[in-house]
Write an enzyme that holds these catalytic residues in place. Structure first.
Site, PDB file in Angstrom:
ATOM      1  N   GLN A 256       0.875  -1.273   0.075  1.00 50.51           N
ATOM      2  CA  GLN A 256      -0.063  -0.160  -0.009  1.00 50.51           C
ATOM      3  C   GLN A 256       0.896   1.161  -0.188  1.00 50.51           C
ATOM      4  OE1 GLN A 256      -2.850  -0.490  -0.268  1.00 50.51           O
ATOM      5  NE2 GLN A 256      -3.594   1.694  -0.386  1.00 50.51           N
ATOM      6  N   HIS A 259       2.370   2.981  -3.237  1.00 51.95           N
ATOM      7  CA  HIS A 259       1.570   3.658  -4.331  1.00 51.95           C
ATOM      8  C   HIS A 259       1.819   5.029  -4.350  1.00 51.95           C
ATOM      9  CE1 HIS A 259      -1.576   1.010  -5.910  1.00 51.95           C
ATOM     10  NE2 HIS A 259      -1.682   0.484  -4.797  1.00 51.95           N
ATOM     11  N   GLU A 324     -11.012   1.948   2.305  1.00 48.41           N
ATOM     12  CA  GLU A 324     -10.975   1.666   1.026  1.00 48.41           C
ATOM     13  C   GLU A 324     -10.643   0.197   1.001  1.00 48.41           C
ATOM     14  OE1 GLU A 324      -8.647   2.798  -3.097  1.00 48.41           O
ATOM     15  OE2 GLU A 324      -7.918   3.144  -1.223  1.00 48.41           O
ATOM     16  N   HIS A 325      -9.853  -0.320   1.246  1.00 47.38           N
ATOM     17  CA  HIS A 325      -9.348  -1.648   1.472  1.00 47.38           C
ATOM     18  C   HIS A 325      -9.100  -2.318   2.887  1.00 47.38           C
ATOM     19  CE1 HIS A 325      -7.263  -0.018  -2.102  1.00 47.38           C
ATOM     20  NE2 HIS A 325      -7.593  -1.060  -2.589  1.00 47.38           N
ATOM     21  N   ASP A 358      -6.185  -5.945  -6.535  1.00 47.34           N
ATOM     22  CA  ASP A 358      -6.089  -4.899  -7.541  1.00 47.34           C
ATOM     23  C   ASP A 358      -5.836  -5.364  -9.010  1.00 47.34           C
ATOM     24  OD1 ASP A 358      -5.737  -2.987  -5.434  1.00 47.34           O
ATOM     25  OD2 ASP A 358      -3.452  -3.206  -5.286  1.00 47.34           O
ATOM     26  N   HIS A 417     -52.341  20.720  -9.550  1.00 45.02           N
ATOM     27  CA  HIS A 417     -52.341  19.362  -9.632  1.00 45.02           C
ATOM     28  C   HIS A 417     -53.540  18.805  -9.426  1.00 45.02           C
ATOM     29  CE1 HIS A 417     -47.853  20.110  -9.302  1.00 45.02           C
ATOM     30  NE2 HIS A 417     -47.616  18.808  -9.008  1.00 45.02           N
TER      31      HIS A 417
END
Length: 428
Positions: A256, A259, A324-325, A358, A417
């Protein structure tokens, strides 16, 4: 890595949970200028900005990547890469095909009510460049769009200094059915997709991750065009009990961290001794990492190991962080996962490493970040579709429902209406 004890350092944990993707005012001001330039000047602004930020050869190469360039890219990639890409494509297609929504109809009391699903006509996919090539992101964005039935899929990605896109990205685009490829990046690419230029027709929706400029541009153009989400720095939370090998945990934290300098590698354990063991293993693996400078910065700035007081507390921390993960390297990951309410993708057991998600497993890796998994979901086929409600009412059904409609219309003070109902009741 920093070690936090949940029982004594609650304030630090609260700050971690309150992370937000706050726009930088300076970046946003610059992006607004870029967006307006592209909107008003079209290709001229695109070319000038691309020359300024990415490639000085853009005038001779042109904004659009030629078919010849794409065909030539196949000669530059290995057979092993092509096999892996196609294997990933099959898995992604198989998984996302299950998501395809179906139109349906309900008949009741003289009414036929239905929802009709249709694909978007044209989408724009943004693929980041710069620090790495991302052919996997091409697959994850383009294949769900193709499954949805989108006819036109355009892709934009920043060119290198030589004006070329990575061969792997071009091959992935070709394999995914992308119909147009442009060598433009940043906020200017988002603006071109949102408003169109002489060379690029506007799209219905923009998907794909990017840097702060891309995120800011997507925020600015939303409403004039659809977007998938505002993507922040990537993040992982690993819950590890004593059964989890420290080298596995450290390897996934490192995966991780490599990245981006702003990536968040986070781990939750049950003892200080385990936390220290994992921290030492991270330090060992960091020394031999190929992207050591990036990973070190991410670990030093955002890397955290949290010592939780109980399993329930670790679950509560996960749901608060909404990662996220999420990797569950615990003895009974399925039981644990049933209590997880907020996470983009959940990986069960020590063998289900995030890297599989991934690249090859099949579920989408475009996921909600910065805690937005509390209210958002991964990218999927439905993001490339829209539906219409269809209402077909018979005359007897109208008469049966009319008193209720008139009552509700009067309560809201919408007397026209009410009149639209009464005139039908009185008619033949």
């Amino acid at each position: 890595m920093k070690i936090l004890d949940s029982r004594t350092e609650g304030r630090a944990l609260a700050r971690l949970a309150e992370r937000r993707l706050e726009p930088d005012p300076a970046v946003e001001a610059r992006v607004r200028d870029i967006v307006e330039r592209v909107r008003s000047e079209g290709d001229e602004a695109l070319t000038t900005l691309t020359r300024q930020y990415d490639c000085r050869f853009i005038d001779s190469l042109g904004l659009r990547v030629s078919r010849k360039e794409v065909e030539g890219a196949y000669e530059s990639v290995s057979k092993g890469f092509l096999r892996a890409l196609r294997a990933a494509g099959k898995n992604i297609t198989r998984f996302h095909a299950k998501q395809l929504p179906r139109s349906w109809e309900l008949k009741r009391g003289g009414m036929r009510l239905s929802q009709r699903f249709n694909p978007l006509a044209r989408v724009g996919i943004y693929i980041p460049g710069g620090k790495a090539a991302y052919p996997s992101t091409v697959l994850m964005n383009a294949l769900p769009a193709r499954i949805a039935g989108v006819r036109e899929i355009a892709m934009a990605s920043p060119a290198g200094s030589d004006g070329r896109l990575p061969a792997e990205v071009l091959v992935a685009a070709s394999e995914s059915g992308i119909t147009e490829i442009y060598r433009i990046g940043g906020a200017q690419a988002v603006a071109a997709f949102a408003y169109g230029t002489e060379s690029i027709r506007r799209v219905d929706k923009i998907t794909g991750p990017g840097n702060a400029y891309v995120a800011s541009a997507k925020r600015i153009v939303f409403g004039d065009v659809g977007i998938d989400m505002i993507a922040g720095p990537t993040e992982v939370v690993i819950v590890a009990d004593s059964s989890a090998p420290a080298e596995f945990v450290a390897a996934d934290l490192m995966a991780q961290a490599e990245h981006d300098e702003r990536a968040s590698p986070i781990c939750i354990v049950r003892s200080r001794a385990q936390a220290e063991k994992i921290s030492r293993e991270v330090a060992v693996q960091l020394e031999s990492a190929q992207r050591r400078a990036i990973a070190r910065k991410a670990i030093e700035d955002q890397g955290v190991i949290i010592v939780a007081g109980s399993e329930k507390e670790s679950v509560d921390i996960v749901n608060t962080l909404a990662p996220e993960h999420l990797e569950l390297m615990v003895r009974n990951p399925r039981s644990y996962a049933r209590r997880v309410l907020n996470a983009g993708s959940i990986f069960l057991g020590s063998w289900s490493t995030e890297a599989l998600g991934d690249y090859i497993a099949g579920p989408n890796h475009t996921l909600p970040t910065s805690g937005s998994a509390r209210f958002s979901s991964p990218l999927g086929v439905a993001d490339f579709m829209k539906f219409s409600n269809v209402i077909d009412v018979s005359r007897p059904a109208l008469r049966r429902l009319a008193p209720h409609v008139r009552e509700l219309a009067r309560a809201e003070g919408l007397f026209a209406h009410e009149r639209s109902i009464m005139i039908r009741e009185e008619g033949r």
